[in-house]
Design a protein around this motif. Structure first.
Motif, PDB file in Angstrom:
ATOM      1  N   PRO A  36       0.806  -1.235   0.000  1.00 19.39           N
ATOM      2  CA  PRO A  36       0.000   0.000   0.000  1.00 19.39           C
ATOM      3  C   PRO A  36       0.832   1.275   0.000  1.00 19.39           C
ATOM      4  CG  PRO A  36      -0.844  -1.585   1.600  1.00 19.39           C
ATOM      5  CD  PRO A  36       0.463  -2.114   1.128  1.00 19.39           C
ATOM      6  N   LEU A  37       1.930   1.299   0.787  1.00 16.19           N
ATOM      7  CA  LEU A  37       2.711   2.523   0.851  1.00 16.19           C
ATOM      8  C   LEU A  37       3.406   2.814  -0.470  1.00 16.19           C
ATOM      9  CD1 LEU A  37       3.705   4.890   2.539  1.00 16.19           C
ATOM     10  CD2 LEU A  37       5.658   3.488   3.240  1.00 16.19           C
ATOM     11  N   GLY A  38       3.948   1.782  -1.110  1.00 12.49           N
ATOM     12  CA  GLY A  38       4.573   1.981  -2.420  1.00 12.49           C
ATOM     13  C   GLY A  38       3.593   2.531  -3.429  1.00 12.49           C
ATOM     14  N   TRP A  39       2.365   1.970  -3.419  1.00 11.73           N
ATOM     15  CA  TRP A  39       1.336   2.486  -4.332  1.00 11.73           C
ATOM     16  C   TRP A  39       1.016   3.943  -4.018  1.00 11.73           C
ATOM     17  CZ3 TRP A  39      -3.304   4.355  -2.453  1.00 11.73           C
ATOM     18  CH2 TRP A  39      -4.208   4.814  -3.426  1.00 11.73           C
ATOM     19  N   ALA A  40       0.878   4.265  -2.723  1.00 12.92           N
ATOM     20  CA  ALA A  40       0.516   5.623  -2.337  1.00 12.92           C
ATOM     21  C   ALA A  40       1.608   6.619  -2.721  1.00 12.92           C
ATOM     22  CB  ALA A  40       0.257   5.680  -0.834  1.00 12.92           C
ATOM     23  N   MET A  41       2.862   6.256  -2.508  1.00  9.02           N
ATOM     24  CA  MET A  41       3.955   7.166  -2.863  1.00  9.02           C
ATOM     25  C   MET A  41       4.025   7.368  -4.376  1.00  9.02           C
ATOM     26  SD  MET A  41       5.217   8.160  -0.014  1.00  9.02           S
ATOM     27  CE  MET A  41       6.669   9.002  -0.616  1.00  9.02           C
ATOM     28  N   PHE A  61       2.698   7.776  18.221  1.00  5.24           N
ATOM     29  CA  PHE A  61       4.092   7.326  18.107  1.00  5.24           C
ATOM     30  C   PHE A  61       4.321   6.578  16.799  1.00  5.24           C
ATOM     31  CE2 PHE A  61       6.993   3.672  18.901  1.00  5.24           C
ATOM     32  CZ  PHE A  61       8.177   4.382  18.887  1.00  5.24           C
ATOM     33  N   ILE A  62       3.389   5.701  16.439  1.00  5.13           N
ATOM     34  CA  ILE A  62       3.564   4.866  15.249  1.00  5.13           C
ATOM     35  C   ILE A  62       3.543   5.703  13.971  1.00  5.13           C
ATOM     36  CG2 ILE A  62       2.473   3.052  13.871  1.00  5.13           C
ATOM     37  CD1 ILE A  62       1.550   1.789  16.529  1.00  5.13           C
ATOM     38  N   THR A  63       2.615   6.646  13.883  1.00  3.30           N
ATOM     39  CA  THR A  63       2.412   7.369  12.629  1.00  3.30           C
ATOM     40  C   THR A  63       3.268   8.614  12.484  1.00  3.30           C
ATOM     41  OG1 THR A  63       0.547   8.590  13.592  1.00  3.30           O
ATOM     42  CG2 THR A  63       0.052   6.526  12.441  1.00  3.30           C
ATOM     43  N   TYR A  64       3.677   9.244  13.603  1.00  3.12           N
ATOM     44  CA  TYR A  64       4.377  10.520  13.469  1.00  3.12           C
ATOM     45  C   TYR A  64       5.576  10.660  14.399  1.00  3.12           C
ATOM     46  CZ  TYR A  64       4.365  15.326  11.701  1.00  3.12           C
ATOM     47  OH  TYR A  64       4.677  16.489  11.047  1.00  3.12           O
ATOM     48  N   GLY A  65       5.899   9.599  15.132  1.00  2.00           N
ATOM     49  CA  GLY A  65       7.011   9.678  16.063  1.00  2.00           C
ATOM     50  C   GLY A  65       8.358   9.892  15.410  1.00  2.00           C
ATOM     51  N   TYR A  66       8.478   9.502  14.144  1.00  2.00           N
ATOM     52  CA  TYR A  66       9.760   9.639  13.447  1.00  2.00           C
ATOM     53  C   TYR A  66      10.206  11.096  13.352  1.00  2.00           C
ATOM     54  CZ  TYR A  66       7.101  11.241   9.385  1.00  2.00           C
ATOM     55  OH  TYR A  66       6.293  11.949   8.539  1.00  2.00           O
ATOM     56  N   ASN A  67       9.266  12.034  13.382  1.00  2.00           N
ATOM     57  CA  ASN A  67       9.611  13.443  13.201  1.00  2.00           C
ATOM     58  C   ASN A  67      10.403  13.990  14.380  1.00  2.00           C
ATOM     59  OD1 ASN A  67       9.317  15.293  11.083  1.00  2.00           O
ATOM     60  ND2 ASN A  67       7.896  16.515  12.284  1.00  2.00           N
ATOM     61  N   ILE A  68      10.238  13.383  15.561  1.00  2.00           N
ATOM     62  CA  ILE A  68      11.025  13.771  16.733  1.00  2.00           C
ATOM     63  C   ILE A  68      12.239  12.871  16.878  1.00  2.00           C
ATOM     64  CG2 ILE A  68      11.007  13.827  19.264  1.00  2.00           C
ATOM     65  CD1 ILE A  68       9.669  16.226  18.008  1.00  2.00           C
ATOM     66  N   MET A  69      12.083  11.593  16.566  1.00  2.00           N
ATOM     67  CA  MET A  69      13.192  10.649  16.737  1.00  2.00           C
ATOM     68  C   MET A  69      14.384  11.016  15.863  1.00  2.00           C
ATOM     69  SD  MET A  69      11.164   7.029  17.008  1.00  2.00           S
ATOM     70  CE  MET A  69      12.578   6.092  17.522  1.00  2.00           C
ATOM     71  N   LEU A 104       1.116   4.913   7.223  1.00  2.00           N
ATOM     72  CA  LEU A 104       2.195   3.953   6.998  1.00  2.00           C
ATOM     73  C   LEU A 104       3.565   4.570   6.781  1.00  2.00           C
ATOM     74  CD1 LEU A 104       0.403   1.392   4.636  1.00  2.00           C
ATOM     75  CD2 LEU A 104       0.672   1.297   7.126  1.00  2.00           C
ATOM     76  N   TYR A 105       3.640   5.873   6.528  1.00  2.00           N
ATOM     77  CA  TYR A 105       4.929   6.476   6.201  1.00  2.00           C
ATOM     78  C   TYR A 105       5.921   6.333   7.359  1.00  2.00           C
ATOM     79  CZ  TYR A 105       8.349  10.006   4.734  1.00  2.00           C
ATOM     80  OH  TYR A 105       9.503  10.654   4.381  1.00  2.00           O
ATOM     81  N   GLY A 106       5.451   6.541   8.580  1.00  2.00           N
ATOM     82  CA  GLY A 106       6.346   6.474   9.731  1.00  2.00           C
ATOM     83  C   GLY A 106       6.969   5.106   9.927  1.00  2.00           C
ATOM     84  N   THR A 107       6.264   4.050   9.539  1.00  2.00           N
ATOM     85  CA  THR A 107       6.792   2.698   9.729  1.00  2.00           C
ATOM     86  C   THR A 107       7.937   2.385   8.780  1.00  2.00           C
ATOM     87  OG1 THR A 107       5.188   1.751   8.181  1.00  2.00           O
ATOM     88  CG2 THR A 107       4.528   1.920  10.486  1.00  2.00           C
TER      89      THR A 107
END
Length: 607
Positions: free
Chosen positions: A361-366, A504-512, A401-404
């Protein structure tokens, strides 16, 4: 009509309360797990699973402890008299003020404390709603603003002390030995002992009134807590120690994870014939600074160029002696601010190009977003309206799914030869690098300490986030101001904890991506000490119903372990200063946002 107004305010306030919980997960929880992901002990996806399990456990078992302080400790229920509508509106504005500030900071990768955002917003709302004299500015039996903001100074310092003590024990007991590997193996159950004791103590000692454990005598509390800790340590000695001994000491590369259930029988497992010539099959835990040339065919060039694409621009050579501190030799190029921002955009585009080649799904969405970009002209042009409609389903998929799939490690090392990259090279040069075999053992230990830290966050921050929502629910459902000792519904704790995990799952990467290795050098042995020191501090504050910032605790623990390298240069003080500045600015800004919203709402003309 009154009930309709109550319902409207409650629905709006609930939305902001859950948004505040979502941002709590994207900011505070991401910061707590950044240590484990930065140390490469767990992947981002593994962290998501473990976070969900232990966040929910800590919230449901202990999470209601700090809710009463948030709900009634800052603005007493008596200040609202019999006007439940004003209390409902006050809590709604508090959630709105905190969520707006934390959401803006998370969007801009600014690390702030959601706990102190909420507390400050409640204080600002209290001034606007009932007057400054009714707000509990002092200690107020350990639940007023004086007690809460005392943690602003105490929590990072206490966390730093606990983390430094734990790491120094590891350093003296293991790292400073001539042959550290056996020492690391045989002392590892100690961490299981601490984790089991701390978590069980937090549940038994004034932690879970629903189970009646808060009424138990001291001997019961001590025996259950220590029994759990020693039981977990015994299981580690029987199963974990033989497994890692066979894996890293005997260098058995054929060992599988399910062999751990053989327990002590693994000691009799023969070592490979050429074990002396083999390297243990473990990952490389060193922090990589060099850029990786992995440019996809449809991605932009790695070289910086003008924002209008007209001509390639090149960095300016540094002047002699410029930025040449210890550990940095020779000249290196400098990029202007615009060039540096372009480098960040180029790196992001290369990452997106990789995602577009993936299946699922993420590949298709991107791919869909890439193929349906907005064209020339305004948004109301026909071709732009069609593209916008086609992008909506893809944007929803990307949001979830982007964050994963985000590459945290690449984002953390910074841009090579940039001021930040050179600064981190200097910081890393002052930190001792230990063998990968020893660090691999502590990567297992860090999974335990990370879960303990997540349990501690669930015990503390979920109570903070659910406190105002519980107050709104009580005022809306009963028509009376929330009672000071009203019990927080279990379903609200569960929903809030789940929302935090989603954040955390969907947007935590922006702080990490801006934490972890950008403060000091990370490794599993260091990270496990940081997380355990922070977890102990958080749980201590939770037991006394004092809301404390998880972010501040883990940051203080990180600085404490960084200083154990023997020099202050092993810590990125610029980043620490920016974090402290954001903490301080949170108090007036969140308070003003909440207070202004409440002032406008209370004084709005009505009939």
């Amino acid at each position: 009509m009154v009930l309709d107004a109550y319902t409207y305010v409650f629905a709006l306030g609930s939305m902001f309360a859950l948004l505040e919980a979502y941002n709590n997960g994207a900011n505070d929880v991401a910061n707590a797990w950044a240590t484990s992901v930065s140390s490469r002990s767990v992947t981002y996806r593994q962290a998501m699973i473990l976070c969900t399990i232990f966040e929910l456990t800590g919230a449901l078992a202990v999470g209601a402890r700090t809710a009463s302080t948030i709900k009634n400790g800052i603005i007493p229920s008596s200040a609202f008299g019999t006007n439940a509508g004003v209390q409902l509106l006050a809590f709604a504005c508090s959630s709105a003020g905190a969520s707006i500030w934390v959401m803006w900071c998370t969007r801009n990768s600014a690390h702030v404390s959601s706990t102190y955002s909420l507390v400050s917003s409640i204080a600002g709302v209290g001034v606007a709603a009932v007057g400054a004299s009714k707000v509990q500015w002092g200690w107020s039996g350990g639940s007023g603003l004086g007690a809460i903001f005392a943690g602003l100074a105490m929590a990072p310092f206490i966390s730093a002390c606990f983390a430094a003590i734990i790491f120094m024990l590891i350093k003296v007991t293991v790292h400073m030995r001539k042959n550290p590997l056996p020492w690391a193996v045989w002392t590892s159950p100690f961490f299981f002992l601490i984790a089991g004791t701390v978590c069980s103590l937090s549940i038994v000692y004034k932690g879970s009134p629903r189970l009646g454990l808060d009424k138990k005598p001291p001997w019961y509390i001590a025996s259950v807590s220590l029994g759990t800790g020693f039981g977990l340590a015994l299981l580690a000695a029987l199963f974990f120690v033989p497994y890692v001994h066979c894996k890293v000491v005997k260098k058995d590369q054929d060992l599988k994870i399910w062999n751990v259930f053989q327990g002590p029988l693994l000691f009799k497992r023969p070592a490979p014939e050429n074990a002396d010539q083999l390297q243990a099959h473990v990952p490389n835990y060193a922090v990589v600074q060099e850029p990786v040339d992995d440019v996809s065919s449809d991605s932009s060039s790695a070289k910086p160029h003008n924002t209008d694409g007209s001509e390639e621009i090149k960095p300016v050579a540094a002047s002699p002696g410029h930025d040449q501190e210890k550990g940095v030799i020779g000249l290196s190029p400098d990029y202007t601010y615009l060039q540096y921002q372009q480098l960040l955009r180029d790196a992001r585009e290369r990452h997106h190009a990789k995602l577009r080649k993936t299946k699922g799904p993420l590949g298709w969405a991107m791919r869909s977003l890439h193929e349906n970009q907005l064209g020339a002209g305004s948004i109301h042009e026909t071709h732009n309206l069609v593209a916008a409609v086609k992008r909506i389903p893809a944007m929803i998929v990307v949001a979830f799914l982007y964050g994963t799939h985000y590459d945290i490690h690449t984002a953390q090392v910074g841009i090579h030869n940039s001021p930040e990259g050179r600064r981190m090279e200097r910081v890393y040069s002052h930190a001792a690098k230990y063998s990968n075999e020893v660090e691999h053992l502590y990567s297992y230990v860090q999974v335990i300490t990370a879960c303990t830290a997540s349990f501690a966050h669930g015990a503390n921050d979920v109570g903070n986030a659910v406190g105002v929502w519980a107050g709104m629910y009580a005022a809306w459902s009963t028509g009376n101001p929330s009672a000071s000792k009203a019990e927080v519904p279990l379903w609200q704790l569960g929903v809030t904890a789940a929302t935090i995990c989603i954040g955390f799952i969907t947007y935590g990467y922006n702080i990490m991506k801006v934490m972890g290795n950008k403060l000091t050098y990370h490794s599993p042995s260091r990270g496990s000490s940081m997380e355990m020191g922070a977890a102990i501090t958080i749980l201590i504050f939770s037991q006394y119903a004092l809301p404390v910032s998880t972010s501040m605790c883990i940051t203080g623990a990180t600085v404490g372990v960084g200083l154990c390298n023997g020099t202050w240069k092993a810590v990125n003080w610029k980043r620490v200063g920016l974090l402290f500045f954001s903490w301080v600015m949170t108090v007036p800004i969140a308070g003003l946002i909440g207070g202004c919203l409440m002032g406008l709402a209370v004084n709005t003309p009505h009939w």
